[in-house]
Write a protein that holds these residues in place. Structure first.
Motif, PDB file in Angstrom:
ATOM      1  N   LEU A 105      90.481   0.223  23.787  1.00 41.96           N
ATOM      2  CA  LEU A 105      90.944  -1.084  23.343  1.00 41.96           C
ATOM      3  C   LEU A 105      91.521  -0.972  21.936  1.00 41.96           C
ATOM      4  O   LEU A 105      90.934  -0.328  21.074  1.00 41.96           O
ATOM      5  CB  LEU A 105      89.787  -2.079  23.320  1.00 41.96           C
ATOM      6  CG  LEU A 105      89.241  -2.478  24.691  1.00 41.96           C
ATOM      7  CD1 LEU A 105      88.023  -3.351  24.521  1.00 41.96           C
ATOM      8  CD2 LEU A 105      90.297  -3.213  25.475  1.00 41.96           C
ATOM      9  N   PRO A 106      92.670  -1.614  21.699  1.00 46.48           N
ATOM     10  CA  PRO A 106      93.224  -1.585  20.351  1.00 46.48           C
ATOM     11  C   PRO A 106      92.402  -2.464  19.427  1.00 46.48           C
ATOM     12  O   PRO A 106      91.856  -3.478  19.841  1.00 46.48           O
ATOM     13  CB  PRO A 106      94.634  -2.134  20.535  1.00 46.48           C
ATOM     14  CG  PRO A 106      94.561  -2.965  21.752  1.00 46.48           C
ATOM     15  CD  PRO A 106      93.522  -2.345  22.628  1.00 46.48           C
ATOM     16  N   ARG A 107      92.299  -2.062  18.176  1.00 44.64           N
ATOM     17  CA  ARG A 107      91.558  -2.841  17.195  1.00 44.64           C
ATOM     18  C   ARG A 107      92.523  -3.721  16.418  1.00 44.64           C
ATOM     19  O   ARG A 107      93.690  -3.373  16.228  1.00 44.64           O
ATOM     20  CB  ARG A 107      90.810  -1.910  16.230  1.00 44.64           C
ATOM     21  CG  ARG A 107      89.765  -1.087  16.917  1.00 44.64           C
ATOM     22  CD  ARG A 107      88.644  -1.976  17.405  1.00 44.64           C
ATOM     23  NE  ARG A 107      87.701  -1.222  18.212  1.00 44.64           N
ATOM     24  CZ  ARG A 107      86.930  -1.780  19.101  1.00 44.64           C
ATOM     25  NH1 ARG A 107      87.009  -3.056  19.331  1.00 44.64           N
ATOM     26  NH2 ARG A 107      86.084  -1.059  19.788  1.00 44.64           N
ATOM     27  N   GLY A 108      92.027  -4.849  15.944  1.00 46.61           N
ATOM     28  CA  GLY A 108      92.853  -5.745  15.149  1.00 46.61           C
ATOM     29  C   GLY A 108      93.530  -6.800  16.006  1.00 46.61           C
ATOM     30  O   GLY A 108      93.192  -7.019  17.172  1.00 46.61           O
ATOM     31  N   LEU A 109      94.505  -7.476  15.434  1.00 49.02           N
ATOM     32  CA  LEU A 109      95.208  -8.538  16.132  1.00 49.02           C
ATOM     33  C   LEU A 109      96.150  -7.978  17.183  1.00 49.02           C
ATOM     34  O   LEU A 109      96.748  -6.922  16.992  1.00 49.02           O
ATOM     35  CB  LEU A 109      96.003  -9.371  15.130  1.00 49.02           C
ATOM     36  CG  LEU A 109      95.170 -10.087  14.064  1.00 49.02           C
ATOM     37  CD1 LEU A 109      96.080 -10.738  13.049  1.00 49.02           C
ATOM     38  CD2 LEU A 109      94.264 -11.111  14.699  1.00 49.02           C
ATOM     39  N   LEU A 110      96.293  -8.691  18.274  1.00 50.13           N
ATOM     40  CA  LEU A 110      97.199  -8.266  19.330  1.00 50.13           C
ATOM     41  C   LEU A 110      98.590  -8.835  19.066  1.00 50.13           C
ATOM     42  O   LEU A 110      98.730  -9.964  18.582  1.00 50.13           O
ATOM     43  CB  LEU A 110      96.694  -8.746  20.687  1.00 50.13           C
ATOM     44  CG  LEU A 110      95.360  -8.152  21.138  1.00 50.13           C
ATOM     45  CD1 LEU A 110      94.923  -8.809  22.428  1.00 50.13           C
ATOM     46  CD2 LEU A 110      95.470  -6.664  21.313  1.00 50.13           C
ATOM     47  N   PRO A 111      99.633  -8.094  19.381  1.00 49.46           N
ATOM     48  CA  PRO A 111     100.982  -8.605  19.141  1.00 49.46           C
ATOM     49  C   PRO A 111     101.367  -9.635  20.201  1.00 49.46           C
ATOM     50  O   PRO A 111     100.867  -9.616  21.324  1.00 49.46           O
ATOM     51  CB  PRO A 111     101.848  -7.349  19.265  1.00 49.46           C
ATOM     52  CG  PRO A 111     101.087  -6.481  20.194  1.00 49.46           C
ATOM     53  CD  PRO A 111      99.640  -6.739  19.918  1.00 49.46           C
ATOM     54  N   ARG A 112     102.262 -10.533  19.825  1.00 47.78           N
ATOM     55  CA  ARG A 112     102.799 -11.493  20.791  1.00 47.78           C
ATOM     56  C   ARG A 112     103.971 -10.861  21.504  1.00 47.78           C
ATOM     57  O   ARG A 112     104.835 -10.246  20.891  1.00 47.78           O
ATOM     58  CB  ARG A 112     103.261 -12.753  20.082  1.00 47.78           C
ATOM     59  CG  ARG A 112     102.108 -13.597  19.624  1.00 47.78           C
ATOM     60  CD  ARG A 112     102.558 -14.991  19.351  1.00 47.78           C
ATOM     61  NE  ARG A 112     101.409 -15.768  18.917  1.00 47.78           N
ATOM     62  CZ  ARG A 112     101.493 -16.978  18.443  1.00 47.78           C
ATOM     63  NH1 ARG A 112     102.673 -17.547  18.315  1.00 47.78           N
ATOM     64  NH2 ARG A 112     100.428 -17.627  18.084  1.00 47.78           N
ATOM     65  N   ILE A 113     103.990 -11.028  22.808  1.00 45.35           N
ATOM     66  CA  ILE A 113     105.062 -10.463  23.609  1.00 45.35           C
ATOM     67  C   ILE A 113     106.102 -11.561  23.839  1.00 45.35           C
ATOM     68  O   ILE A 113     105.757 -12.675  24.241  1.00 45.35           O
ATOM     69  CB  ILE A 113     104.514  -9.925  24.941  1.00 45.35           C
ATOM     70  CG1 ILE A 113     103.469  -8.844  24.652  1.00 45.35           C
ATOM     71  CG2 ILE A 113     105.629  -9.399  25.811  1.00 45.35           C
ATOM     72  CD1 ILE A 113     102.680  -8.417  25.865  1.00 45.35           C
ATOM     73  N   GLU A 114     107.348 -11.217  23.580  1.00 42.51           N
ATOM     74  CA  GLU A 114     108.421 -12.206  23.732  1.00 42.51           C
ATOM     75  C   GLU A 114     108.566 -12.609  25.202  1.00 42.51           C
ATOM     76  O   GLU A 114     108.553 -11.760  26.089  1.00 42.51           O
ATOM     77  CB  GLU A 114     109.749 -11.626  23.225  1.00 42.51           C
ATOM     78  CG  GLU A 114     109.780 -11.384  21.727  1.00 42.51           C
ATOM     79  CD  GLU A 114     109.661 -12.671  20.925  1.00 42.51           C
ATOM     80  OE1 GLU A 114     110.197 -13.707  21.378  1.00 42.51           O
ATOM     81  OE2 GLU A 114     109.014 -12.643  19.865  1.00 42.51           O
TER      82      GLU A 114
END
Length: 159
Positions: free
Chosen positions: A48-57
């Motif tokens: 799992l990635p740590r931190g905030l997840l990016p928004r997908i366009e």
């Protein structure tokens, strides 16, 4: 007298620098365990990635559904509870238990404990296809009946 000699020799052992031959494998504190180089979850990778997840366009965000007022005058809502007081307000020809819908026929006028209810259900479905098509439910029901029988006959106090 012999016991005092034994006691004095035991006290002598306690006062000396006597140590057992075996080292304890158990650590007293977690900190000591970490200092020895103990590895937790060896070989396990955190995917799992740590931190905030990016928004997908182009992907819609999860949001609350739009509120729609319910129709309070629909047939189901308008007739809900209309037969609740039929035994008080109506004549005595109709029993309230006969009006109840959504309940199996073998359970409509039944009064009793859980064990009696399961016995009644078993008698209803024993000769049918229930044990064949729902074997897990049937076996769990039989197991529950065995436990309740044991509970009612052996574990309760005799009054």
């Amino acid at each position: 007298m012999a016991s005092s000699g034994l006691l004095s020799s035991f006290v002598g052992i306690l006062r000396s620098n006597w140590r057992p031959q075996v080292e304890a494998k158990r650590f007293r504190y977690w900190k000591d365990l970490r200092e020895k180089g103990y590895q937790r979850r060896f070989g396990w990778e955190d995917k799992l990635p740590r931190g905030l997840l990016p928004r997908i366009e182009g992907k819609k965000l999860n949001s609350m559904p739009i509120y729609h007022a319910k129709n309070g005058f629909s047939e189901e809502r308008a007739t809900k509870g209309q037969n609740d007081y039929i035994d008080i307000l109506g004549d005595s020809t109709l029993h309230p238990a006969r009006i109840v819908s959504g309940v199996p026929t073998w359970l409509k006028t039944f009064r009793g404990n859980e064990f009696r209810r399961l016995v009644r259900k078993e008698k209803m479905f024993d000769r049918g296809t229930y044990p064949l098509y729902r074997p897990t439910k049937w076996s769990k029901m039989k197991t529950r009946m065995d436990w309740l029988w044991y509970e009612l006959n052996y574990r309760r106090r005799i009054r």
